[in-house]
Design a protein around this motif. Sequence first.
Motif, PDB file in Angstrom:
ATOM      1  N   LYS A 128      16.024  30.729 -10.510  1.00 11.90           N
ATOM      2  CA  LYS A 128      17.064  29.700 -10.533  1.00 11.90           C
ATOM      3  C   LYS A 128      17.514  29.367  -9.112  1.00 11.90           C
ATOM      4  N   LYS A 129      17.624  30.392  -8.261  1.00  7.64           N
ATOM      5  CA  LYS A 129      18.010  30.186  -6.865  1.00  7.64           C
ATOM      6  C   LYS A 129      16.950  29.357  -6.134  1.00  7.64           C
ATOM      7  N   MET A 130      15.681  29.633  -6.419  1.00  6.05           N
ATOM      8  CA  MET A 130      14.613  28.858  -5.801  1.00  6.05           C
ATOM      9  C   MET A 130      14.632  27.408  -6.273  1.00  6.05           C
ATOM     10  N   PHE A 131      14.947  27.201  -7.553  1.00  8.06           N
ATOM     11  CA  PHE A 131      15.049  25.840  -8.080  1.00  8.06           C
ATOM     12  C   PHE A 131      16.162  25.075  -7.369  1.00  8.06           C
ATOM     13  N   VAL A 132      17.322  25.692  -7.219  1.00  9.08           N
ATOM     14  CA  VAL A 132      18.453  25.035  -6.554  1.00  9.08           C
ATOM     15  C   VAL A 132      18.102  24.754  -5.097  1.00  9.08           C
ATOM     16  N   ARG A 133      17.450  25.699  -4.440  1.00  7.56           N
ATOM     17  CA  ARG A 133      17.038  25.502  -3.054  1.00  7.56           C
ATOM     18  C   ARG A 133      16.066  24.322  -2.941  1.00  7.56           C
ATOM     19  N   GLY A 134      15.146  24.219  -3.874  1.00  7.64           N
ATOM     20  CA  GLY A 134      14.208  23.094  -3.880  1.00  7.64           C
ATOM     21  C   GLY A 134      14.904  21.775  -4.142  1.00  7.64           C
ATOM     22  N   MET A 135      15.859  21.785  -5.069  1.00 10.46           N
ATOM     23  CA  MET A 135      16.588  20.561  -5.378  1.00 10.46           C
ATOM     24  C   MET A 135      17.409  20.103  -4.172  1.00 10.46           C
ATOM     25  N   LEU A 136      18.067  21.022  -3.498  1.00 13.89           N
ATOM     26  CA  LEU A 136      18.864  20.664  -2.327  1.00 13.89           C
ATOM     27  C   LEU A 136      17.993  20.162  -1.175  1.00 13.89           C
ATOM     28  N   SER A 137      16.843  20.770  -0.990  1.00 21.96           N
ATOM     29  CA  SER A 137      15.958  20.296   0.073  1.00 21.96           C
ATOM     30  C   SER A 137      15.429  18.896  -0.256  1.00 21.96           C
ATOM     31  N   GLY A 138      15.164  18.634  -1.523  1.00 26.32           N
ATOM     32  CA  GLY A 138      14.726  17.295  -1.921  1.00 26.32           C
ATOM     33  C   GLY A 138      15.802  16.251  -1.686  1.00 26.32           C
ATOM     34  N   TYR A 139      17.055  16.575  -2.045  1.00 23.28           N
ATOM     35  CA  TYR A 139      18.154  15.644  -1.811  1.00 23.28           C
ATOM     36  C   TYR A 139      18.384  15.414  -0.318  1.00 23.28           C
ATOM     37  N   ALA A 140      18.281  16.473   0.476  1.00 26.28           N
ATOM     38  CA  ALA A 140      18.463  16.324   1.921  1.00 26.28           C
ATOM     39  C   ALA A 140      17.388  15.415   2.506  1.00 26.28           C
ATOM     40  N   LEU A 141      16.161  15.579   2.050  1.00 29.31           N
ATOM     41  CA  LEU A 141      15.092  14.727   2.549  1.00 29.31           C
ATOM     42  C   LEU A 141      15.252  13.294   2.054  1.00 29.31           C
TER      43      LEU A 141
END
Length: 182
Positions: A128-141
């Motif tokens: 779940k932490k990896m999913f949130v990290r991926g989602m945040l990196s996608g939004y930042a990009l």
Amino acid sequence: MDYNNPPLGVETPKLCCIPARPLVCVLAFIGVVRGIATLVFYGNWGERVADVIFLLLNLLLLFGAAKNNEPALKWSQRVVFLAVILAVIQFMIWPVMVASFTASGLADTNNTMTEIEDLATKSYAEKKKMFVRGMLSGYALEFGTFLMIGAEVLKYVLINRLWQYAKTTENIVIGGNQYIVP
């Protein structure tokens, strides 16, 4: 064409109170510096094709803004339109790729376990932490790419204004009477 002394009745193009030509030159120079920096500091040439294209487009834009005549500005306008299209394509591809790359754990360069061990040992909370990290990196990009699109659209608008100004002032100078506005 004398940019500092326009014919009567014709104002030099501006964005608010900033003259358009120096602003375009600064934005193109920033694009050139960014392109050179990404090529120097981020090694893999296969992944940097877009950076090379944007570097070349910004060099052409800088040349057109420095030349400041109607044909050069028309070509600069076409170059910036191509850069806008490429930025939109990047906007549709990069955030998904980076988010997936981060969420899958492939962005972690210190991955010492094999893929099978990694799937077997990760708990639900870690996934779940990896999913949130991926989602945040996608939004930042997405946000960064959106800013890049905005900068390219701003360049296009300014180049269009400069091109119209150059076309108008060249018609006045060719006509021989700088006091008559077409």
